[in-house]
Design a protein around this motif. Structure first.
Motif, PDB file in Angstrom:
ATOM      1  N   CYS A 196       0.805  -1.227   0.000  1.00 16.92           N
ATOM      2  CA  CYS A 196       0.000   0.000   0.000  1.00 16.92           C
ATOM      3  C   CYS A 196       0.836   1.274   0.000  1.00 16.92           C
ATOM      4  CB  CYS A 196      -0.947   0.018   1.197  1.00 16.92           C
ATOM      5  SG  CYS A 196      -0.134   0.145   2.797  1.00 16.92           S
ATOM      6  N   ALA A 197       2.136   1.168   0.105  1.00 19.40           N
ATOM      7  CA  ALA A 197       3.088   2.290   0.066  1.00 19.40           C
ATOM      8  C   ALA A 197       3.006   3.196   1.289  1.00 19.40           C
ATOM      9  CB  ALA A 197       2.923   3.106  -1.211  1.00 19.40           C
ATOM     10  N   ARG A 198       2.455   2.692   2.394  1.00 19.23           N
ATOM     11  CA  ARG A 198       2.452   3.479   3.632  1.00 19.23           C
ATOM     12  C   ARG A 198       3.656   3.113   4.483  1.00 19.23           C
ATOM     13  NH1 ARG A 198      -3.108   2.388   6.523  1.00 19.23           N
ATOM     14  NH2 ARG A 198      -2.730   0.327   5.648  1.00 19.23           N
ATOM     15  N   HIS A 199       4.134   4.088   5.252  1.00 17.88           N
ATOM     16  CA  HIS A 199       5.201   3.831   6.216  1.00 17.88           C
ATOM     17  C   HIS A 199       4.590   3.080   7.394  1.00 17.88           C
ATOM     18  CE1 HIS A 199       8.163   4.672   9.363  1.00 17.88           C
ATOM     19  NE2 HIS A 199       9.030   4.702   8.357  1.00 17.88           N
ATOM     20  N   LEU A 200       5.402   2.326   8.098  1.00 24.25           N
ATOM     21  CA  LEU A 200       4.920   1.538   9.231  1.00 24.25           C
ATOM     22  C   LEU A 200       4.197   2.413  10.253  1.00 24.25           C
ATOM     23  CD1 LEU A 200       4.762  -1.178  10.675  1.00 24.25           C
ATOM     24  CD2 LEU A 200       7.014  -0.708  11.649  1.00 24.25           C
ATOM     25  N   ASP A 201       4.721   3.608  10.526  1.00 29.83           N
ATOM     26  CA  ASP A 201       4.066   4.518  11.473  1.00 29.83           C
ATOM     27  C   ASP A 201       2.686   4.940  10.985  1.00 29.83           C
ATOM     28  OD1 ASP A 201       6.291   4.394  13.114  1.00 29.83           O
ATOM     29  OD2 ASP A 201       7.201   6.203  12.249  1.00 29.83           O
ATOM     30  N   GLU A 202       2.531   5.117   9.673  1.00 27.34           N
ATOM     31  CA  GLU A 202       1.232   5.492   9.108  1.00 27.34           C
ATOM     32  C   GLU A 202       0.237   4.341   9.199  1.00 27.34           C
ATOM     33  OE1 GLU A 202       2.949   8.643   5.810  1.00 27.34           O
ATOM     34  OE2 GLU A 202       2.665   6.540   5.242  1.00 27.34           O
ATOM     35  N   ILE A 203       0.727   3.128   9.036  1.00 29.34           N
ATOM     36  CA  ILE A 203      -0.135   1.948   9.153  1.00 29.34           C
ATOM     37  C   ILE A 203      -0.634   1.819  10.588  1.00 29.34           C
ATOM     38  CG2 ILE A 203      -0.202  -0.577   9.037  1.00 29.34           C
ATOM     39  CD1 ILE A 203       1.923  -0.339   6.771  1.00 29.34           C
ATOM     40  N   ILE A 204       0.288   1.955  11.542  1.00 30.59           N
ATOM     41  CA  ILE A 204      -0.075   1.816  12.956  1.00 30.59           C
ATOM     42  C   ILE A 204      -1.032   2.920  13.392  1.00 30.59           C
ATOM     43  CG2 ILE A 204       0.857   1.923  15.304  1.00 30.59           C
ATOM     44  CD1 ILE A 204       3.406   0.573  14.149  1.00 30.59           C
ATOM     45  N   GLY A 205      -0.809   4.144  12.933  1.00 28.21           N
ATOM     46  CA  GLY A 205      -1.620   5.270  13.370  1.00 28.21           C
ATOM     47  C   GLY A 205      -2.903   5.492  12.605  1.00 28.21           C
ATOM     48  N   TRP A 206      -3.144   4.740  11.535  1.00 31.01           N
ATOM     49  CA  TRP A 206      -4.288   4.983  10.651  1.00 31.01           C
ATOM     50  C   TRP A 206      -5.610   5.092  11.410  1.00 31.01           C
ATOM     51  CZ3 TRP A 206      -4.637   6.423   5.712  1.00 31.01           C
ATOM     52  CH2 TRP A 206      -5.876   6.348   5.092  1.00 31.01           C
ATOM     53  N   GLY A 207      -5.858   4.214  12.344  1.00 31.24           N
ATOM     54  CA  GLY A 207      -7.133   4.202  13.061  1.00 31.24           C
ATOM     55  C   GLY A 207      -7.380   5.439  13.910  1.00 31.24           C
ATOM     56  N   SER A 208      -6.328   6.130  14.311  1.00 33.65           N
ATOM     57  CA  SER A 208      -6.497   7.309  15.158  1.00 33.65           C
ATOM     58  C   SER A 208      -6.385   8.620  14.378  1.00 33.65           C
ATOM     59  CB  SER A 208      -5.449   7.304  16.282  1.00 33.65           C
ATOM     60  OG  SER A 208      -4.144   7.383  15.743  1.00 33.65           O
ATOM     61  N   TYR A 209      -6.092   8.551  13.086  1.00 36.26           N
ATOM     62  CA  TYR A 209      -5.949   9.758  12.270  1.00 36.26           C
ATOM     63  C   TYR A 209      -7.317  10.382  11.970  1.00 36.26           C
ATOM     64  CZ  TYR A 209      -1.068   8.561  11.098  1.00 36.26           C
ATOM     65  OH  TYR A 209       0.266   8.283  11.150  1.00 36.26           O
ATOM     66  N   THR A 210      -7.315  11.690  11.802  1.00 40.29           N
ATOM     67  CA  THR A 210      -8.515  12.381  11.324  1.00 40.29           C
ATOM     68  C   THR A 210      -8.622  12.147   9.818  1.00 40.29           C
ATOM     69  OG1 THR A 210      -7.332  14.429  10.836  1.00 40.29           O
ATOM     70  CG2 THR A 210      -8.239  14.185  13.078  1.00 40.29           C
ATOM     71  N   ASP A 211      -9.768  12.493   9.241  1.00 35.89           N
ATOM     72  CA  ASP A 211      -9.930  12.338   7.795  1.00 35.89           C
ATOM     73  C   ASP A 211      -8.894  13.167   7.034  1.00 35.89           C
ATOM     74  OD1 ASP A 211     -11.984  10.578   8.139  1.00 35.89           O
ATOM     75  OD2 ASP A 211     -13.578  11.972   7.628  1.00 35.89           O
ATOM     76  N   ALA A 212      -8.582  14.361   7.529  1.00 36.80           N
ATOM     77  CA  ALA A 212      -7.595  15.212   6.862  1.00 36.80           C
ATOM     78  C   ALA A 212      -6.207  14.563   6.894  1.00 36.80           C
ATOM     79  CB  ALA A 212      -7.543  16.581   7.532  1.00 36.80           C
ATOM     80  N   GLN A 213      -5.854  13.954   8.017  1.00 32.00           N
ATOM     81  CA  GLN A 213      -4.568  13.275   8.112  1.00 32.00           C
ATOM     82  C   GLN A 213      -4.527  12.062   7.187  1.00 32.00           C
ATOM     83  OE1 GLN A 213      -4.841  12.788  12.414  1.00 32.00           O
ATOM     84  NE2 GLN A 213      -2.921  13.937  12.637  1.00 32.00           N
ATOM     85  N   LYS A 214      -5.636  11.336   7.106  1.00 31.62           N
ATOM     86  CA  LYS A 214      -5.692  10.168   6.216  1.00 31.62           C
ATOM     87  C   LYS A 214      -5.526  10.588   4.759  1.00 31.62           C
ATOM     88  CE  LYS A 214      -8.569   7.346   9.249  1.00 31.62           C
ATOM     89  NZ  LYS A 214      -9.855   6.678   9.429  1.00 31.62           N
ATOM     90  N   ILE A 215      -6.129  11.703   4.381  1.00 34.51           N
ATOM     91  CA  ILE A 215      -6.000  12.194   3.004  1.00 34.51           C
ATOM     92  C   ILE A 215      -4.555  12.575   2.714  1.00 34.51           C
ATOM     93  CG2 ILE A 215      -6.662  14.088   1.467  1.00 34.51           C
ATOM     94  CD1 ILE A 215      -9.480  13.882   2.804  1.00 34.51           C
ATOM     95  N   GLU A 216      -3.874  13.171   3.681  1.00 28.62           N
ATOM     96  CA  GLU A 216      -2.451  13.512   3.510  1.00 28.62           C
ATOM     97  C   GLU A 216      -1.612  12.242   3.333  1.00 28.62           C
ATOM     98  OE1 GLU A 216      -0.894  16.418   3.017  1.00 28.62           O
ATOM     99  OE2 GLU A 216      -2.935  17.186   2.907  1.00 28.62           O
ATOM    100  N   VAL A 217      -1.918  11.214   4.103  1.00 30.45           N
ATOM    101  CA  VAL A 217      -1.209   9.938   3.965  1.00 30.45           C
ATOM    102  C   VAL A 217      -1.443   9.368   2.566  1.00 30.45           C
ATOM    103  CG1 VAL A 217      -1.125   7.529   4.751  1.00 30.45           C
ATOM    104  CG2 VAL A 217      -1.182   9.392   6.420  1.00 30.45           C
ATOM    105  N   LEU A 218      -2.677   9.436   2.078  1.00 30.82           N
ATOM    106  CA  LEU A 218      -2.982   8.919   0.744  1.00 30.82           C
ATOM    107  C   LEU A 218      -2.219   9.675  -0.341  1.00 30.82           C
ATOM    108  CD1 LEU A 218      -6.814   8.262   1.039  1.00 30.82           C
ATOM    109  CD2 LEU A 218      -4.958   6.586   1.086  1.00 30.82           C
TER     110      LEU A 218
END
Length: 98
Positions: free
Chosen positions: A58-80
Protein backbone atom coordinates in the motif's frame (compact mmCIF):
# COMPACT_ATOMS: atom_id res chain seq x y z
CA UNK A 1 -33.38 5.35 7.79
CA UNK A 2 -36.44 7.15 9.09
CA UNK A 3 -36.28 9.02 12.37
CA UNK A 4 -39.04 8.78 14.95
CA UNK A 5 -39.86 11.78 17.08
CA UNK A 6 -40.33 11.39 20.83
CA UNK A 7 -43.83 11.16 22.31
CA UNK A 8 -43.80 14.80 23.48
CA UNK A 9 -42.71 16.08 20.10
CA UNK A 10 -45.29 13.90 18.32
CA UNK A 11 -48.09 15.46 20.34
CA UNK A 12 -46.76 18.97 19.89
CA UNK A 13 -46.69 18.67 16.13
CA UNK A 14 -49.90 17.97 14.28
CA UNK A 15 -51.09 17.37 10.74
CA UNK A 16 -48.86 18.64 7.96
CA UNK A 17 -46.42 20.23 10.42
CA UNK A 18 -45.53 16.78 11.74
CA UNK A 19 -44.95 15.43 8.22
CA UNK A 20 -42.96 18.54 7.35
CA UNK A 21 -40.76 18.22 10.46
CA UNK A 22 -40.17 14.48 9.91
CA UNK A 23 -39.30 15.09 6.26
CA UNK A 24 -36.62 17.65 7.09
CA UNK A 25 -35.31 15.65 10.02
CA UNK A 26 -34.92 12.59 7.79
CA UNK A 27 -33.32 14.74 5.10
CA UNK A 28 -30.81 16.05 7.65
CA UNK A 29 -29.99 12.54 8.91
CA UNK A 30 -29.47 11.26 5.35
CA UNK A 31 -27.31 14.29 4.47
CA UNK A 32 -25.06 13.89 7.51
CA UNK A 33 -24.77 10.14 6.85
CA UNK A 34 -23.65 10.76 3.25
CA UNK A 35 -21.26 13.57 4.21
CA UNK A 36 -19.61 11.52 6.98
CA UNK A 37 -18.17 8.78 4.79
CA UNK A 38 -14.87 7.60 6.24
CA UNK A 39 -11.65 7.66 4.27
CA UNK A 40 -10.93 4.04 3.41
CA UNK A 41 -7.63 2.40 4.19
CA UNK A 42 -5.38 1.82 1.16
CA UNK A 43 -4.42 -1.61 2.54
CA UNK A 44 -4.48 -4.34 -0.11
CA UNK A 45 -3.69 -7.18 2.34
CA UNK A 46 -0.32 -7.70 0.69
CA UNK A 47 2.02 -6.49 3.43
CA UNK A 48 5.75 -6.63 2.92
CA UNK A 49 8.00 -3.94 4.40
CA UNK A 50 11.16 -2.79 2.66
CA UNK A 51 14.36 -1.49 4.29
CA UNK A 52 12.75 1.92 4.97
CA UNK A 53 9.68 0.34 6.66
CA UNK A 54 7.48 1.15 3.66
CA UNK A 55 4.81 -1.42 2.85
CA UNK A 56 5.23 -2.61 -0.73
CA UNK A 57 1.50 -3.39 -0.91
CA UNK A 58 0.00 0.00 0.00
CA UNK A 59 3.09 2.29 0.07
CA UNK A 60 2.45 3.48 3.63
CA UNK A 61 5.20 3.83 6.22
CA UNK A 62 4.92 1.54 9.23
CA UNK A 63 4.07 4.52 11.47
CA UNK A 64 1.23 5.49 9.11
CA UNK A 65 -0.14 1.95 9.15
CA UNK A 66 -0.08 1.82 12.96
CA UNK A 67 -1.62 5.27 13.37
CA UNK A 68 -4.29 4.98 10.65
CA UNK A 69 -7.13 4.20 13.06
CA UNK A 70 -6.50 7.31 15.16
CA UNK A 71 -5.95 9.76 12.27
CA UNK A 72 -8.52 12.38 11.32
CA UNK A 73 -9.93 12.34 7.80
CA UNK A 74 -7.59 15.21 6.86
CA UNK A 75 -4.57 13.27 8.11
CA UNK A 76 -5.69 10.17 6.22
CA UNK A 77 -6.00 12.19 3.00
CA UNK A 78 -2.45 13.51 3.51
CA UNK A 79 -1.21 9.94 3.97
CA UNK A 80 -2.98 8.92 0.74
CA UNK A 81 -1.26 11.76 -1.12
CA UNK A 82 2.14 10.62 0.18
CA UNK A 83 1.41 6.99 -0.74
CA UNK A 84 0.54 8.04 -4.29
CA UNK A 85 3.96 9.67 -4.61
CA UNK A 86 5.77 6.77 -2.93
CA UNK A 87 4.10 4.11 -5.07
CA UNK A 88 5.69 5.66 -8.18
CA UNK A 89 9.17 4.84 -6.86
CA UNK A 90 8.58 1.46 -5.20
CA UNK A 91 10.02 -1.61 -6.84
CA UNK A 92 7.50 -4.32 -7.76
CA UNK A 93 7.62 -7.53 -5.74
CA UNK A 94 5.94 -10.91 -5.87
CA UNK A 95 2.17 -10.45 -5.75
CA UNK A 96 2.47 -6.72 -6.49
CA UNK A 97 -0.58 -4.95 -7.91
CA UNK A 98 -0.30 -1.51 -9.56
Amino acid sequence: MPVRLGVGAEKALNGCYRRFAKFFLNLFVCYTHVMRQEVKSPCVRNCCLNEQDICLGCARHLDEIIGWGSYTDAQKIEVLKRTAERSKTLKPHFGWRP
